[in-house]
Design a protein around this motif. Structure first.
Motif, short mmCIF file in Angstrom:
data_model
loop_
_atom_site.label_atom_id
_atom_site.label_comp_id
_atom_site.label_asym_id
_atom_site.label_seq_id
_atom_site.Cartn_x
_atom_site.Cartn_y
_atom_site.Cartn_z
N LYS A 298 1.76 46.48 32.15
CA LYS A 298 2.51 45.47 31.59
C LYS A 298 2.18 44.25 30.49
O LYS A 298 2.91 44.29 30.00
N LYS A 299 1.56 45.16 29.73
CA LYS A 299 1.59 44.96 28.17
C LYS A 299 2.37 45.86 27.67
O LYS A 299 2.62 44.84 26.36
N LEU A 300 3.28 46.85 27.81
CA LEU A 300 4.30 47.49 27.06
C LEU A 300 5.39 46.35 27.43
O LEU A 300 6.44 47.10 27.37
N ASP A 301 5.47 46.04 28.30
CA ASP A 301 6.43 45.14 28.91
C ASP A 301 7.22 44.89 27.62
O ASP A 301 7.31 44.58 26.50
N GLY A 302 8.86 45.54 27.87
CA GLY A 302 10.14 45.14 26.69
C GLY A 302 10.21 46.28 25.64
O GLY A 302 10.81 47.13 25.42
N MET A 303 9.29 47.42 26.47
CA MET A 303 9.35 48.74 25.55
C MET A 303 10.33 49.51 25.32
O MET A 303 10.14 49.56 26.68
N THR A 304 11.33 49.53 25.14
CA THR A 304 12.80 51.29 25.07
C THR A 304 11.88 52.17 26.13
O THR A 304 10.40 52.65 25.47
N LYS A 305 12.23 52.48 26.56
CA LYS A 305 11.56 54.03 27.52
C LYS A 305 12.13 55.38 26.30
O LYS A 305 11.08 55.95 26.08
N GLU A 306 12.46 55.20 25.20
CA GLU A 306 12.58 55.97 24.14
C GLU A 306 11.33 56.22 23.50
O GLU A 306 10.44 56.40 22.75
N GLN A 307 10.91 54.23 23.07
CA GLN A 307 9.94 54.87 22.62
C GLN A 307 8.45 54.71 23.10
O GLN A 307 7.39 55.24 22.36
N ALA A 308 8.14 54.76 24.20
CA ALA A 308 7.51 55.10 25.11
C ALA A 308 6.97 56.29 24.82
O ALA A 308 6.11 56.72 25.20
N GLY A 309 7.61 57.04 24.65
CA GLY A 309 8.11 58.33 25.01
C GLY A 309 7.38 59.00 23.57
O GLY A 309 6.68 60.24 23.89
N GLU A 310 8.16 58.55 23.37
CA GLU A 310 7.77 58.98 21.45
C GLU A 310 5.95 58.39 21.51
O GLU A 310 5.78 59.38 20.73
#
Length: 86
Positions: free
Chosen positions: A60-72
């Motif tokens: 939940k803390k990562l809400d709003g983070m893009t999928k691409e950014q999370a992968g990186e």
């Protein structure tokens, strides 16, 4: 290293080495990259399901983070953990 390579490489880290926080960060970044934000119809697990609750909170803390950014960020974290534990 890209996300797909990191998913394979993370398995090289010996069992029991990662801290609870490191495991939760890996889980949350993986879910954010593969699923995206927590579905709006998903409710926070109850107090008797602590493991699921911690995982839900980390994601939940990562809400709003893009999928691409999370992968990186997942790939970067795996590289750091490999350097730390291997």
């Amino acid at each position: 290293m890209n996300f797909e390579e990191a998913v394979v490489k993370v398995k090289d880290i010996p069992n029991g080495k990662l801290s609870q926080d490191e495991l939760l960060n890996l889980y949350a970044l993986f879910k954010q990259h593969t699923v995206g934000d927590i579905p709006s119809d998903s409710s926070r697990p109850g107090v008797f399901a602590l493991k699921d609750r911690y995982k839900w909170d980390a994601w939940k803390k990562l809400d709003g983070m893009t999928k691409e950014q999370a992968g990186e960020e997942y790939a970067i974290l795996v590289e750091e953990l490999l350097a730390k534990y291997l």
